[in-house]
Design a protein around this motif. Structure first.
Motif, PDB file in Angstrom:
ATOM      1  N   ARG A  11       0.827  -1.202   0.000  1.00 23.74           N
ATOM      2  CA  ARG A  11       0.000   0.000   0.000  1.00 23.74           C
ATOM      3  C   ARG A  11       0.875   1.272   0.000  1.00 23.74           C
ATOM      4  NH1 ARG A  11      -3.854  -0.205   4.761  1.00 23.74           N
ATOM      5  NH2 ARG A  11      -4.541  -2.046   3.579  1.00 23.74           N
ATOM      6  N   ASN A  12       1.938   1.252   0.817  1.00 23.46           N
ATOM      7  CA  ASN A  12       2.843   2.412   0.874  1.00 23.46           C
ATOM      8  C   ASN A  12       3.525   2.661  -0.470  1.00 23.46           C
ATOM      9  OD1 ASN A  12       2.226   2.875   3.521  1.00 23.46           O
ATOM     10  ND2 ASN A  12       4.047   1.836   4.337  1.00 23.46           N
ATOM     11  N   THR A  13       3.887   1.574  -1.141  1.00 20.96           N
ATOM     12  CA  THR A  13       4.526   1.698  -2.458  1.00 20.96           C
ATOM     13  C   THR A  13       3.599   2.370  -3.450  1.00 20.96           C
ATOM     14  OG1 THR A  13       5.849  -0.284  -2.038  1.00 20.96           O
ATOM     15  CG2 THR A  13       5.627   0.438  -4.339  1.00 20.96           C
ATOM     16  N   LYS A  14       2.325   1.958  -3.413  1.00 17.18           N
ATOM     17  CA  LYS A  14       1.344   2.558  -4.320  1.00 17.18           C
ATOM     18  C   LYS A  14       1.152   4.054  -4.020  1.00 17.18           C
ATOM     19  CE  LYS A  14      -1.268  -1.691  -5.205  1.00 17.18           C
ATOM     20  NZ  LYS A  14      -2.574  -2.380  -5.037  1.00 17.18           N
ATOM     21  N   THR A  20       4.457  10.520  -6.604  1.00 19.77           N
ATOM     22  CA  THR A  20       5.464  10.832  -7.628  1.00 19.77           C
ATOM     23  C   THR A  20       4.821  11.260  -8.931  1.00 19.77           C
ATOM     24  OG1 THR A  20       6.985   9.230  -6.638  1.00 19.77           O
ATOM     25  CG2 THR A  20       7.429   9.920  -8.914  1.00 19.77           C
ATOM     26  N   VAL A  21       3.788  10.510  -9.352  1.00 20.22           N
ATOM     27  CA  VAL A  21       3.070  10.839 -10.600  1.00 20.22           C
ATOM     28  C   VAL A  21       2.432  12.220 -10.500  1.00 20.22           C
ATOM     29  CG1 VAL A  21       1.126  10.228 -12.065  1.00 20.22           C
ATOM     30  CG2 VAL A  21       2.694   8.455 -11.268  1.00 20.22           C
ATOM     31  N   ILE A  22       1.796  12.490  -9.350  1.00 22.91           N
ATOM     32  CA  ILE A  22       1.142  13.792  -9.155  1.00 22.91           C
ATOM     33  C   ILE A  22       2.175  14.925  -9.212  1.00 22.91           C
ATOM     34  CG2 ILE A  22      -0.084  15.221  -7.473  1.00 22.91           C
ATOM     35  CD1 ILE A  22      -1.493  12.637  -6.548  1.00 22.91           C
ATOM     36  N   SER A  23       3.346  14.705  -8.584  1.00 21.02           N
ATOM     37  CA  SER A  23       4.409  15.720  -8.587  1.00 21.02           C
ATOM     38  C   SER A  23       4.897  15.999  -9.997  1.00 21.02           C
ATOM     39  CB  SER A  23       5.589  15.272  -7.721  1.00 21.02           C
ATOM     40  OG  SER A  23       5.174  15.098  -6.391  1.00 21.02           O
TER      41      SER A  23
END
Length: 337
Positions: A11-14, A20-23
């Motif tokens: 869950r933390n990885t997701k 990261t994608v949002i950034s």
């Protein structure tokens, strides 16, 4: 317990991946929205600079500064002038001395006043010679100068005489104008030779002489003339200023019809030093001035100062010119001097 830890780790990885994608998306959106604004700003600055120069003329002929190519060539010439700040200061001072002698001669011969800047571009009024041997304020070869009636020998070099050299150059400029019919072509032909420029003009057949492709020196030359004009007419904008109390040095012209065996004694009779006499007469080479019976010159014109004053001072000790984003010197990524 192990199964639970694995679920938490996954869950933390997701979550980290999502962050990261949002950034990345956020950074991309910020770049994509700011870059067009920057491009618009650069475009507006360029348009504003072009409008300021649209009425910038040479001999009454409007220069095509609406062309990016012409604007870039001009900016390169301005940048080149900025690399010689001490030399520019000397040129501005010299112009204040010699222009009052050159300008009336141009008017008398119906040559546009802007041609005085051809002399500044040619020599910067420095007492030097080119690698090919051209010398004087108008940078003439010895054989050319003699052919036009100037005296060039071990005693005098009238290529450095501001009055006599300008008189013969005016005749040459008028002849060249009769060939081409426009003053910009006259200036370019003066640099590369009338015959060579005629061949080049016929070869390219450009609608404007500014777009003719030639050697690098000639392409650069005309814009150096205009850069010299801009620098002298707007000295304060480039970091120099005229003293409010400063006056242009007044001079008188004395005809010499008899040999002067000792110029030092002659100078003393006029209450000046030999160094001052030479400063106002850079065409003198020796300590004497001889009237030769066989010479076509039966008289010489000596220029003597009436009042000597300092006209120009630098704004700072190092003669530096600070670039300004408010004028044509503004740098951008598209310009590399």
């Amino acid at each position: 317990m192990r199964f639970s830890l694995k679920n938490i780790s996954a869950r933390n990885t997701k979550i980290l991946a999502a962050i990261t994608v949002i950034s990345i998306l956020s950074a991309w959106m910020k770049y994509s929205t700011s870059t067009p604004q920057k491009l618009v700003i650069h475009k507006r600055v360029a348009e504003k600079q072009s409008k300021k120069l649209v009425k910038f003329t040479f001999a009454g002929e409007i220069l095509p500064f609406d062309s990016p190519l012409i604007l870039k060539r001009y900016r390169r010439a301005i940048a080149q002038n900025r690399n010689y700040n001490i030399g520019n200061l000397d040129m501005i001072k010299a112009a204040k001395r010699w222009f009052p002698l050159i300008e009336p001669i141009l008017r008398q011969n119906k040559i546009p006043d802007d041609f005085k800047y051809v002399a500044t571009a040619e020599s910067k009024f420095m007492l030097s010679f080119s690698n090919k041997g051209a010398g004087g304020f108008w940078q003439m070869m010895p054989i050319t100068a003699r052919g036009l009636g100037l005296e060039v020998n071990e005693e005098v070099d009238e290529r450095f005489h501001p009055i006599k050299s300008t008189e013969v150059v005016c005749k040459l400029l008028r002849q060249t104008y009769n060939m081409f019919g426009d003053w910009t072509s006259v200036a370019l032909a003066y640099n590369m030779g009338s015959n060579a420029f005629m061949r080049l003009k016929k070869k390219h057949g450009a609608s404007s002489v500014h777009f003719i492709r030639s050697n690098h020196e000639t392409e650069r030359y005309f814009f150096l003339v205009m850069a010299s004009k801009d620098l002298i007419e707007n000295a304060a904008r480039y970091g120099y200023r005229v003293r409010k109390s400063g006056k242009v040095s007044e001079v008188k012209v004395v005809e010499v019809r008899e040999t002067i065996s000792d110029l030092s004694k002659f100078a003393k009779t006029h209450h000046i030093s030999l160094a001052t006499l030479r400063s106002f007469n850079p065409w003198l080479r020796t300590q004497s001035l001889t009237i030769k019976p066989q010479s076509q010159n039966q008289k010489y014109l000596l220029i003597l100062p009436v009042v000597v004053s300092s006209e120009i001072e630098e704004l700072d000790e190092e003669y530096e010119v600070e670039p300004s984003t408010k004028n044509i010197l503004a740098k951008d990524s598209s310009f590399s001097p």
